[in-house]
Design a protein around this motif. Structure first.
Motif, mmCIF file in Angstrom:
data_model
loop_
_atom_site.group_PDB
_atom_site.id
_atom_site.type_symbol
_atom_site.label_atom_id
_atom_site.label_comp_id
_atom_site.label_asym_id
_atom_site.label_seq_id
_atom_site.Cartn_x
_atom_site.Cartn_y
_atom_site.Cartn_z
ATOM 1 N N GLU A 43 0.786 -0.979 0.203
ATOM 2 C CA GLU A 43 0.148 -0.118 0.451
ATOM 3 C C GLU A 43 0.532 1.275 -0.105
ATOM 4 O O GLU A 43 0.087 2.594 0.114
ATOM 5 N N ASP A 44 2.024 1.317 0.426
ATOM 6 C CA ASP A 44 2.842 2.400 0.224
ATOM 7 C C ASP A 44 3.661 2.008 -0.881
ATOM 8 O O ASP A 44 5.284 2.912 -1.798
ATOM 9 N N ALA A 45 2.951 2.023 -2.005
ATOM 10 C CA ALA A 45 4.018 1.706 -3.221
ATOM 11 C C ALA A 45 2.665 2.534 -4.439
ATOM 12 O O ALA A 45 1.362 2.154 -3.888
ATOM 13 N N LYS A 46 3.702 2.359 -5.656
ATOM 14 C CA LYS A 46 2.885 2.984 -6.641
ATOM 15 C C LYS A 46 2.794 1.480 -7.353
ATOM 16 O O LYS A 46 3.546 0.195 -7.020
ATOM 17 N N PRO A 47 1.246 1.308 -7.763
ATOM 18 C CA PRO A 47 1.174 0.327 -8.405
ATOM 19 C C PRO A 47 1.903 0.021 -9.981
ATOM 20 O O PRO A 47 2.004 1.078 -10.333
ATOM 21 N N PRO A 48 2.237 -0.817 -10.034
ATOM 22 C CA PRO A 48 3.958 -1.378 -10.541
ATOM 23 C C PRO A 48 2.922 -1.468 -11.842
ATOM 24 O O PRO A 48 1.719 -2.606 -12.101
ATOM 25 N N LYS A 49 3.195 -0.618 -13.037
ATOM 26 C CA LYS A 49 2.364 -0.771 -14.457
ATOM 27 C C LYS A 49 0.974 -1.009 -14.711
ATOM 28 O O LYS A 49 0.731 -1.949 -14.889
#
Length: 300
Positions: A43-49
């Motif tokens: 949840e603390d990451a940007k959505p990959p691809k």
């Protein structure tokens, strides 16, 4: 630094669970009995691809960000700088408004404002609802302006069946036509062609090992008014179904999805790439009119 996807909204029913993000209204998780059926990310990451994101008012790419509206050339922001295109619409990075959050469903909304390259305001909502072994997603778009406009909608989930390696899954597609892309710009696409006798024929199912796709599939056959895209492994089966207005699907098999490596996206789309220029299967919205359509995931 805030959470790149904002608040996290959980919905549950029985042993089914989904997580939807405030920013982008994306699908971050869907699991049944603790088994994940979409590729998740922290949840603390940007959505990959683009994982799980809602794509509107157009999915995929608009070549060079240019298109024409009522005789006037429009210039969208170039959001895929490496290839010089405008990609996946205008709402992926916006904060969506929470309209309703029940135990098993959630509805969020966003306004698409008039801006460079986009001349007509829109109001969009998305509703996610979990059933015992299913997730149903319903999109609605309303023309808030004074001129008619053509729009498209898509979404970008990556699917899995628990911990089964992607290369061991069998992919079955209801598509008899395909538009392969040409060159590194991924625009323009090759002429639409029949899948018969080509590497793009998945109508009888093919194991994903050795398959590399970033490809638009169309001319979808329907059953009970739905198109059915299937991932399977032994006695396990995941069905992505789309309503009649979702006439296309982009299938993408990257080798380097963060946390997973090989992955497979099946992207429901109402129109193919560059539809703002070609007009192919755009949803024509008159002033004050609305469109809605649904897709979903069933697991067996």
């Amino acid at each position: 630094m805030g959470n790149p996807t904002g608040q996290q909204f959980e919905i549950t029913r029985g042993n089914a669970r989904a997580v939807v993000t405030e920013i982008g209204a994306g699908l971050r998780a869907f699991e049944v009995g603790g088994v994940p059926y979409v590729e998740e990310f922290p949840e603390d990451a940007k959505p990959p691809k683009g994982a799980g994101q809602v794509l509107l008012p157009w999915p995929n790419r608009t070549k060079a960000g240019k298109w024409t509206f009522q005789g006037e050339e429009q210039q969208l922001e170039i959001t895929e700088e490496a290839r010089g295109n405008a990609i996946h619409g205008l709402t992926r990075h916006l904060e969506w408004e929470l309209l309703e959050h029940a135990e098993s469903s959630i509805t969020l909304a966003v306004d698409v404002e008039v801006q460079p390259g986009w001349p007509v305001p829109l109001r969009a909502t998305v509703t996610y609802e979990v059933a015992p072994r299913e997730l149903v997603v319903t999109h609605e778009i309303r023309n808030e302006g004074e001129q008619p406009i053509g729009v498209g909608v898509g979404t970008h989930p990556y699917f899995r069946i628990g911990d089964v390696p992607t290369d061991e899954l069998t992919l079955t597609l209801p598509a008899s036509r395909v538009r392969p892309y040409l060159g590194d710009e991924q625009m323009p696409y090759a002429p639409e062609q029949d899948v018969e006798g080509t590497e793009y024929d998945f109508r009888s199912g093919r194991v994903l090992a050795g398959v590399n796709l970033d490809t638009a599939f169309g001319s979808l056959s329907a059953s009970d008014g739905e198109h059915h895209f299937v991932l399977s492994h032994e006695d396990q089966r995941l069905v992505v179904w789309t309503g009649p207005d979702f006439r296309w699907a982009q299938v993408f098999t990257p080798d380097d999805l963060v946390g997973r490596g090989r992955a497979v996206a099946i992207e429901p789309m109402t129109c193919p790439a560059d539809a703002l220029n070609t007009g192919t299967d755009l949803i024509e919205l008159e002033p004050a009119s609305s469109w809605s359509g649904s897709w979903g995931i069933r697991v067996r």
